[in-house]
Write a protein that holds these residues in place. Sequence first.
Motif, PDB file in Angstrom:
ATOM      1  N   ALA A   1       0.829  -1.205   0.000  1.00 30.37           N
ATOM      2  CA  ALA A   1       0.000   0.000   0.000  1.00 30.37           C
ATOM      3  C   ALA A   1       0.865   1.258   0.000  1.00 30.37           C
ATOM      4  O   ALA A   1       0.610   2.213  -0.742  1.00 30.37           O
ATOM      5  N   LEU A   2       1.905   1.270   0.818  1.00 32.19           N
ATOM      6  CA  LEU A   2       2.804   2.428   0.863  1.00 32.19           C
ATOM      7  C   LEU A   2       3.549   2.602  -0.466  1.00 32.19           C
ATOM      8  O   LEU A   2       3.591   3.697  -1.044  1.00 32.19           O
ATOM      9  N   LEU A   3       4.154   1.520  -0.952  1.00 28.34           N
ATOM     10  CA  LEU A   3       4.985   1.609  -2.145  1.00 28.34           C
ATOM     11  C   LEU A   3       4.160   1.942  -3.377  1.00 28.34           C
ATOM     12  O   LEU A   3       4.533   2.825  -4.171  1.00 28.34           O
ATOM     13  N   PHE A   4       3.023   1.283  -3.539  1.00 23.15           N
ATOM     14  CA  PHE A   4       2.198   1.539  -4.723  1.00 23.15           C
ATOM     15  C   PHE A   4       1.599   2.937  -4.655  1.00 23.15           C
ATOM     16  O   PHE A   4       1.421   3.600  -5.680  1.00 23.15           O
ATOM     17  N   GLY A   5       1.280   3.396  -3.432  1.00 23.74           N
ATOM     18  CA  GLY A   5       0.777   4.755  -3.279  1.00 23.74           C
ATOM     19  C   GLY A   5       1.800   5.774  -3.736  1.00 23.74           C
ATOM     20  O   GLY A   5       1.470   6.796  -4.350  1.00 23.74           O
ATOM     21  N   ALA A   6       3.085   5.514  -3.445  1.00 23.27           N
ATOM     22  CA  ALA A   6       4.145   6.428  -3.873  1.00 23.27           C
ATOM     23  C   ALA A   6       4.352   6.394  -5.381  1.00 23.27           C
ATOM     24  O   ALA A   6       4.864   7.361  -5.965  1.00 23.27           O
ATOM     25  N   MET A   7       3.965   5.304  -6.023  1.00 24.22           N
ATOM     26  CA  MET A   7       4.092   5.177  -7.469  1.00 24.22           C
ATOM     27  C   MET A   7       2.877   5.748  -8.205  1.00 24.22           C
ATOM     28  O   MET A   7       2.904   5.903  -9.425  1.00 24.22           O
ATOM     29  N   ALA A   8       1.807   6.042  -7.472  1.00 22.99           N
ATOM     30  CA  ALA A   8       0.539   6.428  -8.090  1.00 22.99           C
ATOM     31  C   ALA A   8       0.427   7.937  -8.284  1.00 22.99           C
ATOM     32  O   ALA A   8       1.136   8.729  -7.649  1.00 22.99           O
ATOM     33  N   GLU A   9      -0.496   8.302  -9.143  1.00 21.11           N
ATOM     34  CA  GLU A   9      -0.846   9.707  -9.360  1.00 21.11           C
ATOM     35  C   GLU A   9      -1.942  10.072  -8.381  1.00 21.11           C
ATOM     36  O   GLU A   9      -2.988   9.423  -8.338  1.00 21.11           O
ATOM     37  N   GLY A  10      -1.717  11.117  -7.564  1.00 20.54           N
ATOM     38  CA  GLY A  10      -2.705  11.512  -6.576  1.00 20.54           C
ATOM     39  C   GLY A  10      -2.310  11.059  -5.182  1.00 20.54           C
ATOM     40  O   GLY A  10      -1.172  10.654  -4.929  1.00 20.54           O
ATOM     41  N   THR A  11      -3.276  11.135  -4.257  1.00 21.94           N
ATOM     42  CA  THR A  11      -3.021  10.793  -2.856  1.00 21.94           C
ATOM     43  C   THR A  11      -3.793   9.545  -2.464  1.00 21.94           C
ATOM     44  O   THR A  11      -5.020   9.500  -2.555  1.00 21.94           O
ATOM     45  N   THR A  12      -3.065   8.537  -2.036  1.00 23.47           N
ATOM     46  CA  THR A  12      -3.648   7.276  -1.580  1.00 23.47           C
ATOM     47  C   THR A  12      -3.831   7.335  -0.073  1.00 23.47           C
ATOM     48  O   THR A  12      -2.926   7.775   0.655  1.00 23.47           O
ATOM     49  N   ARG A  13      -5.003   6.911   0.397  1.00 24.96           N
ATOM     50  CA  ARG A  13      -5.267   6.895   1.840  1.00 24.96           C
ATOM     51  C   ARG A  13      -5.368   5.445   2.307  1.00 24.96           C
ATOM     52  O   ARG A  13      -6.081   4.633   1.713  1.00 24.96           O
ATOM     53  N   ILE A  14      -4.631   5.142   3.394  1.00 25.58           N
ATOM     54  CA  ILE A  14      -4.529   3.773   3.896  1.00 25.58           C
ATOM     55  C   ILE A  14      -5.055   3.727   5.325  1.00 25.58           C
ATOM     56  O   ILE A  14      -4.632   4.516   6.177  1.00 25.58           O
ATOM     57  N   THR A  15      -5.955   2.814   5.590  1.00 30.51           N
ATOM     58  CA  THR A  15      -6.417   2.579   6.960  1.00 30.51           C
ATOM     59  C   THR A  15      -5.936   1.199   7.405  1.00 30.51           C
ATOM     60  O   THR A  15      -5.894   0.258   6.623  1.00 30.51           O
ATOM     61  N   GLY A  16      -5.579   1.090   8.677  1.00 30.46           N
ATOM     62  CA  GLY A  16      -5.141  -0.189   9.223  1.00 30.46           C
ATOM     63  C   GLY A  16      -3.689  -0.519   8.945  1.00 30.46           C
ATOM     64  O   GLY A  16      -3.276  -1.674   9.123  1.00 30.46           O
ATOM     65  N   LEU A  17      -2.887   0.454   8.538  1.00 30.57           N
ATOM     66  CA  LEU A  17      -1.487   0.191   8.216  1.00 30.57           C
ATOM     67  C   LEU A  17      -0.739  -0.355   9.436  1.00 30.57           C
ATOM     68  O   LEU A  17      -0.891   0.148  10.547  1.00 30.57           O
ATOM     69  N   LEU A  18       0.071  -1.377   9.230  1.00 26.60           N
ATOM     70  CA  LEU A  18       0.863  -1.945  10.311  1.00 26.60           C
ATOM     71  C   LEU A  18       1.940  -0.962  10.764  1.00 26.60           C
ATOM     72  O   LEU A  18       2.730  -0.458   9.952  1.00 26.60           O
ATOM     73  N   ALA A  19       1.977  -0.708  12.059  1.00 26.83           N
ATOM     74  CA  ALA A  19       3.008   0.158  12.634  1.00 26.83           C
ATOM     75  C   ALA A  19       4.100  -0.728  13.222  1.00 26.83           C
ATOM     76  O   ALA A  19       4.079  -1.069  14.408  1.00 26.83           O
ATOM     77  N   ALA A  20       5.040  -1.139  12.392  1.00 30.88           N
ATOM     78  CA  ALA A  20       6.132  -2.009  12.821  1.00 30.88           C
ATOM     79  C   ALA A  20       7.394  -1.628  12.066  1.00 30.88           C
ATOM     80  O   ALA A  20       7.341  -0.916  11.058  1.00 30.88           O
ATOM     81  N   GLU A  21       8.534  -2.108  12.536  1.00 30.29           N
ATOM     82  CA  GLU A  21       9.817  -1.675  11.987  1.00 30.29           C
ATOM     83  C   GLU A  21       9.952  -1.968  10.495  1.00 30.29           C
ATOM     84  O   GLU A  21      10.441  -1.144   9.730  1.00 30.29           O
ATOM     85  N   ASP A  22       9.556  -3.159  10.066  1.00 28.06           N
ATOM     86  CA  ASP A  22       9.709  -3.506   8.652  1.00 28.06           C
ATOM     87  C   ASP A  22       8.950  -2.550   7.749  1.00 28.06           C
ATOM     88  O   ASP A  22       9.480  -2.060   6.744  1.00 28.06           O
ATOM     89  N   VAL A  23       7.701  -2.291   8.093  1.00 27.84           N
ATOM     90  CA  VAL A  23       6.890  -1.382   7.284  1.00 27.84           C
ATOM     91  C   VAL A  23       7.451   0.035   7.361  1.00 27.84           C
ATOM     92  O   VAL A  23       7.422   0.790   6.381  1.00 27.84           O
ATOM     93  N   GLY A  24       7.989   0.398   8.519  1.00 23.55           N
ATOM     94  CA  GLY A  24       8.634   1.699   8.652  1.00 23.55           C
ATOM     95  C   GLY A  24       9.793   1.869   7.694  1.00 23.55           C
ATOM     96  O   GLY A  24      10.074   2.991   7.227  1.00 23.55           O
ATOM     97  N   ARG A  25      10.486   0.794   7.371  1.00 25.24           N
ATOM     98  CA  ARG A  25      11.572   0.872   6.392  1.00 25.24           C
ATOM     99  C   ARG A  25      11.043   1.252   5.013  1.00 25.24           C
ATOM    100  O   ARG A  25      11.668   2.044   4.289  1.00 25.24           O
ATOM    101  N   THR A  26       9.908   0.693   4.633  1.00 26.83           N
ATOM    102  CA  THR A  26       9.315   1.053   3.341  1.00 26.83           C
ATOM    103  C   THR A  26       8.850   2.500   3.355  1.00 26.83           C
ATOM    104  O   THR A  26       9.037   3.235   2.375  1.00 26.83           O
ATOM    105  N   ARG A  27       8.262   2.923   4.462  1.00 21.87           N
ATOM    106  CA  ARG A  27       7.805   4.309   4.567  1.00 21.87           C
ATOM    107  C   ARG A  27       8.979   5.283   4.421  1.00 21.87           C
ATOM    108  O   ARG A  27       8.907   6.254   3.653  1.00 21.87           O
ATOM    109  N   THR A  28      10.081   5.018   5.119  1.00 22.48           N
ATOM    110  CA  THR A  28      11.251   5.890   5.015  1.00 22.48           C
ATOM    111  C   THR A  28      11.824   5.881   3.607  1.00 22.48           C
ATOM    112  O   THR A  28      12.238   6.919   3.073  1.00 22.48           O
TER     113      THR A  28
END
Length: 413
Positions: free
Chosen positions: A11-38
């Motif tokens: 969800a994070l990575l594809f949102g960054a590849m998309a045109e516009g703003t992607t909204r995500i609910t229920g995103l996992l707040a953990a270290e691995d996912v934080g690496r993708t966010r950063t």
Amino acid sequence: MPGDKSVSHRALLFGAMAEGTTRITGLLAAEDVGRTRTAIQQLGGEVWVDRSGGVNVKGGPWRDGGTIDCGNSGTTARLLLGALAGRAGATLIGDASLSRRPMRRVLDPLARMGARIGGAGDERDAARVTLPVSVDRAALRGIEWRAEVASAQVKSAILLAGLAAEGETAYLEPVATRDHTERMLRGMGASIRVEPVEDGEGRRIVVSASQLQAAEITVPGDISSAAFWFVAAAIHPGARVTIEGVGVNPTRTGVLDVLRRMGAGVIVVERGGIEPIADVTVVGAELRGTAIGGAEIPTLIDELPALAVAAAFAQGETVVQDAAELRVKESDRIAAVVAGLRAIGVDADARPDGFVVRGGGAVGGHVITEGDHRIAMAFSIAGLRVPVVVSETESIRTSYPGFLERLAQLSTG
């Protein structure tokens, strides 16, 4: 239940590849996912949390990301390699564990597509290619790639590169693997189709150049995290655990099928959704051993450590085969599982592509986790039946930050 890790990364990575703003609910707040966010922030994506807790990702043209630290996250590294190949440059590094995990299976097809790969990728005749790896933006061409080993991460990397390639890109997988990428890409407007393969149980997934569009994405609860609580119930006859809002994508529910075969009660009340969601109840019973292998393995590869614990308290023998992929996870999970079972008094043997567990005999002991979050959580669950001390719990933060608190509640409840 924490959000699904696989879906959160995508969800994070594809949102960054998309045109516009992607909204995500229920995103996992953990270290691995934080690496993708950063990582996507380093590449120019904007990420923020709104007042209602939704995570918003604004896409746009990518810029070179410099050095991106993927930590312990293989999903971050492998998916980024595919996404970067036709869009931007970066050097990917990881921690000691990730830096031992194989990347050649991703780099070989990307090189065929015309990707410009440096660092460890310069030694691609080596048996294993590992991080660090550098990728520079290049003009890509579509290919057809037949995978020898089923891997959703490799598949996703090639499909993401295909979105920026000339012509069609086709990926043939020997057996069906988790299809979160295909579902999400289709929902975000990609040109993608899935076809059966005539000579086997696999599929042919075809993409062509596409601009993704922003979407509203709901992340279901992670069945890989829920599996530990399902096993906790299963090994206590008469116990009952219900987890609401769990992702039950059919490419991920092998753990439920195995627990049913072992004799546990499993009730699934589906809610629907693009990523299917359900309320799942597991009722404990006197378990019996079973065989796990073949096309079932990709549907439960991450749940095998937990299922090994179920096998430890079952009557008879449980045989796991066709799971050599366990050797190249955060640890050699075949070796770690067998060592852990023996440490608590269970008769178990390793095989090249799996392990054998002869149930009964558990008395407790000290388990070395090898810094692997799933080994740590699996044997913590075993500790609900016999005294178990695990060597560390820090690794658990990579996927399930609240696990120990929930375990403490269950232990004293």
